[in-house]
Design an enzyme around this catalytic site. Sequence first.
Site, PDB file in Angstrom:
ATOM      1  N   GLY A   1      -6.971  -5.754   3.133  1.00  0.00           N
ATOM      2  CA  GLY A   1      -6.605  -7.162   3.168  1.00  0.00           C
ATOM      3  C   GLY A   1      -7.420  -8.051   2.261  1.00  0.00           C
ATOM      4  O   GLY A   1      -7.412  -7.901   1.035  1.00  0.00           O
TER       5      GLY A   1
ATOM      6  N   LYS B   1       0.818  -1.222   0.000  1.00  0.00           N
ATOM      7  CA  LYS B   1       0.000   0.000   0.000  1.00  0.00           C
ATOM      8  C   LYS B   1       0.844   1.261   0.000  1.00  0.00           C
ATOM      9  O   LYS B   1       0.511   2.236  -0.643  1.00  0.00           O
ATOM     10  CB  LYS B   1      -0.951   0.009   1.185  1.00  0.00           C
ATOM     11  CG  LYS B   1      -0.259  -0.051   2.510  1.00  0.00           C
ATOM     12  CD  LYS B   1      -1.222  -0.177   3.667  1.00  0.00           C
ATOM     13  CE  LYS B   1      -0.457  -0.574   4.914  1.00  0.00           C
ATOM     14  NZ  LYS B   1      -0.064  -1.983   4.936  1.00  0.00           N
TER      15      LYS B   1
ATOM     16  N   LYS C   1      -4.064   4.021   2.194  1.00  0.00           N
ATOM     17  CA  LYS C   1      -5.200   3.310   1.612  1.00  0.00           C
ATOM     18  C   LYS C   1      -6.232   4.294   1.058  1.00  0.00           C
ATOM     19  O   LYS C   1      -6.840   4.055   0.005  1.00  0.00           O
ATOM     20  CB  LYS C   1      -5.829   2.392   2.655  1.00  0.00           C
ATOM     21  CG  LYS C   1      -4.868   1.260   3.064  1.00  0.00           C
ATOM     22  CD  LYS C   1      -5.319   0.561   4.341  1.00  0.00           C
ATOM     23  CE  LYS C   1      -4.374  -0.572   4.721  1.00  0.00           C
ATOM     24  NZ  LYS C   1      -4.662  -1.112   6.070  1.00  0.00           N
TER      25      LYS C   1
END
Lengths: 433, 433
Positions: A136, A107, A207
């Site tokens: 995930g 990420k 993210k």
Amino acid sequence: MMRTRPLKVALLGCGVVGSEVARIMTTHADDLAARIGAPVELAGVAVRRPSRVREGIDPALVTTDATALVKRGDIDVVVEVIGGIEPARTLITTAFEHGASVVSANKALLAQDGAALHAAAGEHGKDLYYEAAVAGAIPLIRPLRESLAGDKINRVMGIVNGTTNFILDKMDSTGAGYQEALDEATALGYAEADPTADVEGFDAAAKAAILAGIAFHTRVRLDDVYREGMTEVTAADFASAKEMGCTIKLLAICERAADGGSVTARVHPAMIPLTHPLASVRGAYNAVFVESDAAGQLMFYGPGAGGAPTASAVLGDLVAVCRNRLSGATGPGESAYAALTVSPMGDVVTRYHISLDVADKPGVLAQVATVFAEHGVSIDTVRQQGRQDGGGEASLVVVTHRASDASLTGTVEALRKLDTVRGVASIMRVEGE
Amino acid sequence: MMRTRPLKVALLGCGVVGSEVARIMTTHADDLAARIGAPVELAGVAVRRPSRVREGIDPALVTTDATALVKRGDIDVVVEVIGGIEPARTLITTAFEHGASVVSANKALLAQDGAALHAAAGEHGKDLYYEAAVAGAIPLIRPLRESLAGDKINRVMGIVNGTTNFILDKMDSTGAGYQEALDEATALGYAEADPTADVEGFDAAAKAAILAGIAFHTRVRLDDVYREGMTEVTAADFASAKEMGCTIKLLAICERAADGGSVTARVHPAMIPLTHPLASVRGAYNAVFVESDAAGQLMFYGPGAGGAPTASAVLGDLVAVCRNRLSGATGPGESAYAALTVSPMGDVVTRYHISLDVADKPGVLAQVATVFAEHGVSIDTVRQQGRQDGGGEASLVVVTHRASDASLTGTVEALRKLDTVRGVASIMRVEGE
């Protein structure tokens, strides 16, 4: 129709995720072959410490020379689960140059250099997949990129860090303070020895940048993401939230402005109503709530971290990339055609819950209300209560209507200058209403 | 790199979903072109009643001859939103024969003839996508088929019918009976005038067949799905559920047996704990909970029906199919390689909540307990209470440990033969623990 020559996979990194990827590739080899249409073979595993015993991995495959591995020329797919910027970045671009496609769980790298990596993949006609980089195991990037490809996404709001959700959930359910909840998270292995990346929101911000880019077809850099950690959330904030029928979550929020011409991305703790689907996300689970024009409200829920869940996401990508290779196609590349402006935090419009410590005397509320009005921030409710400790202080809890972050910041600065305002105990955004 | 020759789309059906598909194709034309890499053009719209005004659709495109439209030869993608078995089935196979790929929202047809349609698509090298057929806008089929392609799914448990979830939610929150809640659902447009397909579980069973097939890489026919509606759920059942810390949902459950060699698929009302993520799915929303080896527990949540949400799913498929056509590839076809046995309902193992009306006299509990023991069904808890109505009757509530459906059925048959058992008031499965 099964091809017999296997597709060759190079694994970079063999830690918690990498070893699980290798394990599943072995134990589910027949399944994978059936789903792909050809067998896949682990052709090499690059590690830093080759001496460590790695159960189930042929020692002859293990190397410390990751560069030589990606340059071999016979590798179909490089799976990068090293993490961090370098050497991962150089290894990935080298892999593209030498004919491989790439599956990554990185990420930090995708948030910082996604555009350059996508460009390198495109230049060489290769795939770059990274479902595991956000939330995930939860299938999220593929649904956003593909299932909602004909829709217009207006907002993505998610719990994308399991460590902080565990801590906040613990504070909510037990009344514990931040430090106590963090200690428990550390003891149980949910928080790292140095929890900074999680609790200060760096992980969630990376993210958010990736999600915003995909949702809005616009490049969003890590620096574009406003970031505020959750270390200052107190038991008192949870008590305030409960009075509002809310709980507190660390949220990554990517929004399209009402006029459609710009977007914002931010990470901060916020109150959300208990009736909101995100409010019931417990423990270290992640969930991402998506609002779009046509599909309406969607939520994707699941484990946000862990070896096996992350490996599941990596393997889903691996199957897709292998299928693409067999058919000579590539999947969707970076989509940045919308090229919207990324606006600063000051432009974000939301509601606020503000706790002030004020002098317990007549006229204070009028003074405070005047400051809000002067800055164009409209008050929804206000609650004033004496402190009962005889110190001549009271607390004033103000909940505003929707206002820009810039207006609110101006309001708070002016409030601090009032003699009668002893302190600003907390400012918390209210989302998801 | 934008191709200028547009891809041509034939729309079969222009009702609630079809008109929304046409609308989005027009209003989001630039977006779609950017995402696909070529413009898409509505080349024809087949309807039954051409006289109806259809806002925003060029009347010259409207035809009543759907067969001629799919036979034109220049159609790239046929979007089938007619529903039902015929003429949809023949139109889809004709489309494949004449060079088009197909996007369908037709759950009944996919559940009944999915294998034959996939075979026809494969024979002609064309795509068959149907994200909209299950759980409306929720990206579900793509994540199952693609994101979890490297994982092993053990269970799919979902609320896949919005009408029945609305009714059950209403019964739960207001204490209303079934008929009262159904009347409200009808008045609000959540239930059709004839609600049979929804309340008797036919709609959910079709979706269960499709989901089981995808999850387990095994053909599951509609006839393989055990189906029980929710018309007999009572306010008393909800009271019992509350005592158990549960609510009641109509669930579609697709499970792999513990030994891995067989699967089951079923639709029935069941108690689930309030702590389960599915318990908090309100109103007409859908959600599907997936358990897999590596990813763990995932949930997908969103609107399960409606014109715009369903159109969103159709358009996501349309983008994928168009991209495939441009690159000369096809997406994943039917995957039935696992070819597992589909076991009958008797093999399903779960827990049960049974309410019995019994004579209020000594020895009844011993008699009842003996019947359970004789059939190998182990009792977890039992609660006995006098009816307080002086009629000499009592109620006995038994919650079992896990047992096969066949054992439970045998137990209930034997219980009915006991003189002291006046009636079996309800049998409800307990899931999600």
